[in-house]
Scaffold this motif. Sequence first.
Motif, mmCIF file in Angstrom:
data_model
loop_
_atom_site.group_PDB
_atom_site.id
_atom_site.type_symbol
_atom_site.label_atom_id
_atom_site.label_comp_id
_atom_site.label_asym_id
_atom_site.label_seq_id
_atom_site.Cartn_x
_atom_site.Cartn_y
_atom_site.Cartn_z
ATOM 1 N N VAL A 169 84.777 55.462 86.870
ATOM 2 C CA VAL A 169 85.364 54.802 85.692
ATOM 3 C C VAL A 169 84.232 54.214 84.856
ATOM 4 O O VAL A 169 83.485 53.345 85.325
ATOM 5 C CB VAL A 169 86.355 53.694 86.100
ATOM 6 N N HIS A 170 84.076 54.724 83.626
ATOM 7 C CA HIS A 170 83.070 54.215 82.684
ATOM 8 C C HIS A 170 83.782 53.447 81.571
ATOM 9 O O HIS A 170 84.908 53.785 81.208
ATOM 10 C CB HIS A 170 82.279 55.364 82.048
ATOM 11 N N VAL A 171 83.087 52.443 81.061
ATOM 12 C CA VAL A 171 83.611 51.708 79.903
ATOM 13 C C VAL A 171 82.781 52.093 78.693
ATOM 14 O O VAL A 171 81.551 51.910 78.669
ATOM 15 C CB VAL A 171 83.566 50.182 80.133
ATOM 16 N N HIS A 172 83.454 52.678 77.697
ATOM 17 C CA HIS A 172 82.763 53.130 76.486
ATOM 18 C C HIS A 172 83.491 52.568 75.270
ATOM 19 O O HIS A 172 84.654 52.866 75.029
ATOM 20 C CB HIS A 172 82.746 54.661 76.438
ATOM 21 N N ARG A 173 82.763 51.689 74.501
ATOM 22 C CA ARG A 173 83.326 51.072 73.317
ATOM 23 C C ARG A 173 84.642 50.364 73.614
ATOM 24 O O ARG A 173 85.607 50.430 72.876
ATOM 25 C CB ARG A 173 83.518 52.095 72.207
ATOM 26 N N GLY A 174 84.640 49.711 74.761
ATOM 27 C CA GLY A 174 85.798 48.910 75.134
ATOM 28 C C GLY A 174 86.924 49.682 75.796
ATOM 29 O O GLY A 174 87.934 49.084 76.173
ATOM 30 N N PHE A 175 86.755 50.999 75.966
ATOM 31 C CA PHE A 175 87.795 51.803 76.604
ATOM 32 C C PHE A 175 87.289 52.352 77.939
ATOM 33 O O PHE A 175 86.137 52.775 78.045
ATOM 34 C CB PHE A 175 88.208 52.966 75.704
ATOM 35 N N ALA A 176 88.172 52.309 78.920
ATOM 36 C CA ALA A 176 87.816 52.854 80.239
ATOM 37 C C ALA A 176 88.079 54.355 80.257
ATOM 38 O O ALA A 176 89.166 54.813 79.870
ATOM 39 C CB ALA A 176 88.625 52.158 81.329
ATOM 40 N N ARG A 177 87.079 55.107 80.683
ATOM 41 C CA ARG A 177 87.209 56.559 80.799
ATOM 42 C C ARG A 177 86.943 56.978 82.240
ATOM 43 O O ARG A 177 85.994 56.500 82.856
ATOM 44 C CB ARG A 177 86.242 57.265 79.858
ATOM 45 N N LYS A 178 87.786 57.858 82.733
ATOM 46 C CA LYS A 178 87.660 58.315 84.121
ATOM 47 C C LYS A 178 87.149 59.747 84.164
ATOM 48 O O LYS A 178 87.638 60.617 83.443
ATOM 49 C CB LYS A 178 89.007 58.230 84.840
ATOM 50 N N THR A 179 86.155 59.963 84.989
ATOM 51 C CA THR A 179 85.668 61.321 85.245
ATOM 52 C C THR A 179 85.738 61.590 86.749
ATOM 53 O O THR A 179 85.630 60.668 87.559
ATOM 54 C CB THR A 179 84.221 61.527 84.757
ATOM 55 N N THR A 180 85.915 62.862 87.085
ATOM 56 C CA THR A 180 86.078 63.245 88.483
ATOM 57 C C THR A 180 85.154 64.406 88.816
ATOM 58 O O THR A 180 85.005 65.347 88.020
ATOM 59 C CB THR A 180 87.532 63.659 88.774
ATOM 60 N N HIS A 181 84.532 64.343 89.970
ATOM 61 C CA HIS A 181 83.712 65.446 90.486
ATOM 62 C C HIS A 181 84.205 65.774 91.893
ATOM 63 O O HIS A 181 84.573 64.880 92.664
ATOM 64 C CB HIS A 181 82.233 65.078 90.533
ATOM 65 N N THR A 182 84.208 67.057 92.219
ATOM 66 C CA THR A 182 84.637 67.471 93.561
ATOM 67 C C THR A 182 83.593 68.382 94.186
ATOM 68 O O THR A 182 82.789 69.013 93.494
ATOM 69 C CB THR A 182 85.987 68.221 93.522
ATOM 70 N N ALA A 183 83.611 68.415 95.484
ATOM 71 C CA ALA A 183 82.758 69.331 96.257
ATOM 72 C C ALA A 183 83.573 69.815 97.449
ATOM 73 O O ALA A 183 84.382 69.063 98.004
ATOM 74 C CB ALA A 183 81.484 68.623 96.730
ATOM 75 N N THR A 184 83.380 71.049 97.815
ATOM 76 C CA THR A 184 84.145 71.598 98.938
ATOM 77 C C THR A 184 83.208 72.209 99.974
ATOM 78 O O THR A 184 82.110 72.680 99.656
ATOM 79 C CB THR A 184 85.136 72.682 98.470
ATOM 80 N N ALA A 185 83.661 72.209 101.205
ATOM 81 C CA ALA A 185 82.931 72.825 102.313
ATOM 82 C C ALA A 185 83.927 73.622 103.152
ATOM 83 O O ALA A 185 84.772 73.030 103.826
ATOM 84 C CB ALA A 185 82.242 71.766 103.175
ATOM 85 N N PRO A 186 83.866 74.942 103.102
ATOM 86 C CA PRO A 186 84.811 75.745 103.881
ATOM 87 C C PRO A 186 84.465 75.740 105.366
ATOM 88 O O PRO A 186 83.322 75.506 105.757
ATOM 89 C CB PRO A 186 84.649 77.152 103.290
#
Length: 438
Positions: A169-186
């Motif tokens: 969760v980042h705060v940019h110009r007073g707004f919270a923005r959510k980014t997601t990263h995933t990683a997988t291991a078979p």
Amino acid sequence: MSFIRTPDPELSIKLECSSRGRLPGYIPGETIVGVVRRIAPGAIPEAQVAVTLHGKCTSKIKIRIGNSESRYESSFNCLSAPMEPQIVFPRAPLHIPEGEEMSWPFAITIPTVVQDVRRRDQRKLYVLLDGPNFPPPASFATYSDSSFTSGEKSRASVEYYVQAKIELVHVHRGFARKTTHTATAPFRMKSVNIGPPITDFNLKRHQMTHTVVAYKLVPGTRELSFGQKTRQTFMTSSVPRLTFKLNVILPHTLQVENTSPIPICLSAEPVVGSTSEIIHDVPQTIIVKSFMLRLKQRTRVQAEDQSSENSVAVNLIPENAISALGREVSLTVTPCTGGQSEESAPINIGEMLDFRMRRHNLHPTFKTYNVGRSYDMAWEVEGRVAGEKFKLGFMHQARVLPGPHELLEFERPAPAAPPPGALPEYPGLEEAPPAYSA
């Protein structure tokens, strides 16, 4: 110790693996141990890292008729959805200085029993599955292309992987923005039988009757005249005949990676009432020229309301195995006048050929939502009696069990409790093999 790595620069996940360059393998009930890492520097006001276990049974069928192509697809969660995520870093500020990293170890246990996740309408279409509770199916993949004959292609797989996900969760110009990263291991899900290799191969007796019509059944018969050859060809009643029953004792259960010797026994017994009196009390030799044993593996794929089946033959004992011994293999029968004829002394073909399940790369018998593997065992005997050739054979259903897996007492996982009255089932098997629990 080596690891499987996924090349995500923002997030990576590693699973412990005992062999370099191969996917790690686990059985239901075992615990997967690994670590999640993030090396991207920065100060994040709020972050969360979670690890989840995933299993998918997918199938696809394509049917082409002329210039028209129809596609059918299905996908099921084979670990009973939804699996609860394991939170390895709860929502909190995350600060990673330049040149450093953060890591979060995890341990996640594979369920020993999963439940049927099909909807009511799907259960009418996907009929492969037996029972509402069962062990997770082993990893599997199949592909069939019969487009040149029927215009059909099919593909199915059972796949497993561990997924790590980080929410930032980042705060940019007073707004919270959510980014997601995933990683997988078979990883590979292995199908095993807890305990030592089986010694009971479910031997069953098969019996086939054959009649030999030949003048040379009578001792001392010399070269046949033209008339005798003609009468023998048309099997007239004046030609001596021997009727016998060939008994074949065969396994109906095999086990992957089980190297114990498997018996296959042949014997014969005369049928006096259907044998000419002239050769009563005369020993007759049945020479076994060849014995072939083959498994026919059938793979059935289902996608929506379409199904596809293909089969491949796997030789367990080739036709030339008997001749390679370099000696005669035979049975002797004597039709007794006015008495009960005895069965010949049996010969153990399996022992002669040292028949064992060596490296046949067979996948155990199984059924799941949209794909299944089953087996038929075919045998064929070629022989000769009084110079006359014969060939007998039969095919019956067989099952292939997973390989053995012995656990020390302290290594045995605590079993997941199934719903009341429900026990793990092994679909398609007459008798359930040992359960995963102790």
